[in-house]
Design a protein around this motif. Structure first.
Motif, mmCIF file in Angstrom:
data_model
loop_
_atom_site.group_PDB
_atom_site.id
_atom_site.type_symbol
_atom_site.label_atom_id
_atom_site.label_comp_id
_atom_site.label_asym_id
_atom_site.label_seq_id
_atom_site.Cartn_x
_atom_site.Cartn_y
_atom_site.Cartn_z
ATOM 1 N N UNK A 209 1.050 -1.215 0.138
ATOM 2 C CA UNK A 209 0.368 -0.310 -0.228
ATOM 3 C C UNK A 209 0.631 1.696 -0.032
ATOM 4 N N UNK A 210 0.886 2.139 -1.119
ATOM 5 C CA UNK A 210 1.658 3.565 -0.797
ATOM 6 C C UNK A 210 0.839 3.999 0.014
ATOM 7 N N UNK A 211 0.248 4.074 1.163
ATOM 8 C CA UNK A 211 -0.215 4.705 1.895
ATOM 9 C C UNK A 211 0.786 4.549 3.189
ATOM 10 N N UNK A 212 0.951 2.700 3.275
ATOM 11 C CA UNK A 212 1.287 2.523 4.207
ATOM 12 C C UNK A 212 2.626 3.201 3.902
ATOM 13 N N UNK A 213 3.489 2.715 3.095
ATOM 14 C CA UNK A 213 4.600 2.887 2.331
ATOM 15 C C UNK A 213 5.427 4.198 2.810
ATOM 16 N N UNK A 214 4.517 5.312 2.737
ATOM 17 C CA UNK A 214 4.433 6.272 3.113
ATOM 18 C C UNK A 214 4.559 7.015 4.303
ATOM 19 N N UNK A 215 3.645 6.269 4.853
ATOM 20 C CA UNK A 215 3.596 6.409 6.499
ATOM 21 C C UNK A 215 5.114 6.041 7.554
ATOM 22 N N UNK A 216 5.102 4.333 7.204
ATOM 23 C CA UNK A 216 6.817 3.697 7.403
ATOM 24 C C UNK A 216 7.143 4.559 7.242
ATOM 25 N N UNK A 217 8.052 4.780 5.545
ATOM 26 C CA UNK A 217 8.714 5.729 5.293
ATOM 27 C C UNK A 217 9.330 7.324 6.411
ATOM 28 N N UNK A 218 8.302 7.853 6.497
ATOM 29 C CA UNK A 218 8.185 9.368 7.072
ATOM 30 C C UNK A 218 8.630 10.061 8.432
ATOM 31 N N UNK A 219 8.354 8.226 9.353
ATOM 32 C CA UNK A 219 8.642 7.752 11.100
ATOM 33 C C UNK A 219 10.487 6.947 10.246
ATOM 34 N N UNK A 220 10.533 6.468 9.226
ATOM 35 C CA UNK A 220 12.308 6.286 9.551
ATOM 36 C C UNK A 220 12.809 7.968 9.560
ATOM 37 N N UNK A 221 12.455 8.785 8.397
ATOM 38 C CA UNK A 221 13.229 10.151 8.646
ATOM 39 C C UNK A 221 13.178 11.003 9.781
ATOM 40 N N UNK A 222 12.024 10.405 10.458
ATOM 41 C CA UNK A 222 11.923 11.549 11.892
ATOM 42 C C UNK A 222 13.236 10.335 12.650
ATOM 43 N N UNK A 223 13.791 9.128 12.544
ATOM 44 C CA UNK A 223 14.906 9.034 12.808
ATOM 45 C C UNK A 223 14.347 7.640 13.957
ATOM 46 N N UNK A 224 12.820 7.753 13.739
ATOM 47 C CA UNK A 224 12.387 6.096 14.477
ATOM 48 C C UNK A 224 13.138 5.159 14.398
ATOM 49 N N UNK A 225 13.256 4.247 14.681
ATOM 50 C CA UNK A 225 14.128 2.899 14.626
ATOM 51 C C UNK A 225 13.301 1.311 15.316
ATOM 52 N N UNK A 226 12.587 1.070 14.225
ATOM 53 C CA UNK A 226 11.383 -0.002 14.324
ATOM 54 C C UNK A 226 12.059 -0.985 12.995
ATOM 55 N N UNK A 227 11.147 -2.449 13.225
ATOM 56 C CA UNK A 227 11.378 -3.656 12.802
ATOM 57 C C UNK A 227 10.034 -4.078 11.618
ATOM 58 N N UNK A 228 10.279 -3.845 10.920
ATOM 59 C CA UNK A 228 8.380 -4.055 10.269
ATOM 60 C C UNK A 228 8.345 -5.792 9.773
ATOM 61 N N UNK A 229 7.412 -6.316 9.654
ATOM 62 C CA UNK A 229 6.716 -7.335 9.164
ATOM 63 C C UNK A 229 5.781 -6.995 8.206
ATOM 64 N N UNK A 230 6.518 -7.917 7.129
ATOM 65 C CA UNK A 230 5.536 -7.825 5.880
ATOM 66 C C UNK A 230 5.639 -9.191 5.636
ATOM 67 N N UNK A 231 3.893 -9.656 5.443
ATOM 68 C CA UNK A 231 2.906 -10.701 5.083
ATOM 69 C C UNK A 231 2.889 -10.864 3.405
ATOM 70 N N UNK A 232 3.542 -11.482 3.016
ATOM 71 C CA UNK A 232 3.364 -11.207 1.159
ATOM 72 C C UNK A 232 2.172 -11.081 0.296
ATOM 73 N N UNK A 233 1.285 -11.855 0.876
ATOM 74 C CA UNK A 233 -0.386 -11.094 0.633
ATOM 75 C C UNK A 233 -0.414 -12.299 -0.598
ATOM 76 N N UNK A 234 -0.259 -13.509 -0.878
ATOM 77 C CA UNK A 234 -0.865 -14.384 -1.500
ATOM 78 C C UNK A 234 -2.277 -13.765 -1.981
ATOM 79 N N UNK A 235 -3.263 -14.476 -3.401
ATOM 80 C CA UNK A 235 -1.364 -15.219 -3.761
ATOM 81 C C UNK A 235 -0.629 -14.478 -5.491
ATOM 82 N N UNK A 236 -1.090 -12.816 -5.050
ATOM 83 C CA UNK A 236 -0.416 -11.651 -5.984
ATOM 84 C C UNK A 236 0.496 -10.936 -5.212
#
Length: 408
Positions: A209-236
């Protein structure tokens, strides 16, 4: 309107890839090319938008954002017409008071019609919308000057023509603002990331999701250190694309299968996902597999946060007949027809294949599984979504259908 119809037909052929912004731009073109009569200007614009809106919604009913934008534009027309009518009535009242004070011999030639009085009563009783209060934007009260003679037909014609141009201008300006809100919604949602993602947290998401990715990138730019688990979203397997984007931006990322969500959820601090649509009851239509993630989050008391732009807020309920909650995608996303051709042979005695493949595109997540909605207007609880949605739409436009013509 041959030019407008050509635009509509071109849009319909590419509706599968259409966006809310493109829908708003198309309706803006329809409004700008629509000839508005001297009387009932708003009704003419509404009929023109509904005529096109019916075609757009029927072409792809599952794309709820298209219907949302059609209803938003209809609401804009009604609001701008009400604003102009209210301002005109205010001018008439001021003119009448001025005549009474400055000329005792005149009985007040300016009188209000029954329709004008009714419109004034409606505008007086109608409370301001929450969106108007939040934006605190003054309403333009520019009204064309009316003739004081009362018998000058040319002046009345000029007033009507000026008001017609004013209505179209205001509507187009409001639609431009809507388009701008759609374009910037990702950035506005991302600005709130630092308030919700904290140091050393583990975030789980599904698919891409573009909205989710932009949300996570914004937190990263604010020097937040965190880990992301990504479920692959089968079958696509859209999660594979998101994982690559996150790694490219320097985020610690772990890719997991959808079936591993329950096994990994105990390590997660928050689930952050996107949405296909948000219904009036706070329920969410999201990519398939999302209900599994929501149930896992509820079981382990993990906050389930949904990111959605305001154009994805739908005024309909899941049980409404106008809502198509799902669509079935091609079975080829699940299996290779070459390997399973013998199982799908129609030449058997029963005349039907033994193997059936069902590949739904979306899940429905009930509001009780959602902890928080984050939109471009801020964060809201699921129980508040109906009130927020009511500010964007008119009750008369929930079913987009043109008025029946007498004699047909």
């Amino acid at each position: 309107m041959p030019d407008t119809q050509a635009l509509v037909m071109t849009f319909l052929t590419s509706l599968k890839n259409a966006t809310a912004r493109q829908t708003a731009e198309l309706l803006r073109s329809v409004i700008s090319q629509q000839r508005v009569p001297y009387t009932n200007q708003a009704g003419a614009l509404i009929d023109a938008v509904k005529a096109v809106g019916e075609q757009l919604i029927a072409a792809n009913p599952v794309e709820l954002a298209v219907g949302n934008i059609v209803r938003r534009v209809l609401h804009i027309i009604r609001e701008e017409d009400l604003s102009l009518t209210t301002a005109a009535i205010g001018e008439l009242n001021l003119s009448a008071v001025s005549d009474d004070e400055n000329d005792d011999d005149r009985d007040g030639n300016t009188t209000l019609s029954a329709a004008a009085v009714a419109a004034a009563a409606r505008s007086t009783l109608r409370p301001p919308s929450l969106q108007t209060l939040l934006e605190d934007t003054p309403v333009s009260a520019a009204v064309p000057q009316t003739s004081s003679s009362g018998g000058d037909s040319e002046g009345k014609t000029a007033d009507k023509s000026s008001r017609s141009r004013k209505l179209k201008h205001d509507v187009i300006e409001a639609v431009n603002e809507l388009i701008q809100d759609i374009v910037t919604c990702h950035e506005q949602i991302a600005e709130q990331a630092v308030e919700h993602i904290h140091q050393n947290e583990v975030i789980l998401t599904l698919g891409s999701s573009r909205t989710v990715s932009e949300f996570l990138f914004a937190a990263k730019e604010k020097k937040r250190s965190f880990r992301v688990f990504v479920a692959e979203g089968a079958p696509r397997y859209q999660g594979h694309l998101l994982a690559k984007e996150l790694v490219a931006r320097g985020l610690q990322t772990t890719l997991i299968t959808d079936s591993a969500v329950f096994a990994m959820i105990s390590r997660v601090n928050m689930v952050i996902v996107g949405a296909h649509a948000v219904m009036a009851n706070g329920g969410v239509i999201a990519p398939v597999g999302m209900n599994l993630v929501a149930l896992a989050a509820q079981k382990h008391a993990v906050p389930f946060v949904v990111l959605a732009g305001s154009h994805k807020l739908c005024p309909l309920y899941p049980h409404n007949p106008e809502v198509l909650l799902n669509e079935l995608r091609s079975p080829s996303e699940l299996l290779d027809f070459g390997e399973f051709s013998d199982c799908m042979d129609f030449g058997s005695g029963s005349g039907s294949p033994l193997l059936h493949v069902v590949n739904p595109a979306f899940d429905y997540v009930p509001p009780k599984l959602v902890s928080l909605f984050i939109t471009d207007a801020g964060g809201h609880n699921p129980s508040y979504m109906y009130r927020l949605i009511a500010d964007y739409y008119s009750a008369d436009d929930l079913v987009v259908q043109r008025r029946a013509i007498a004699g047909n």
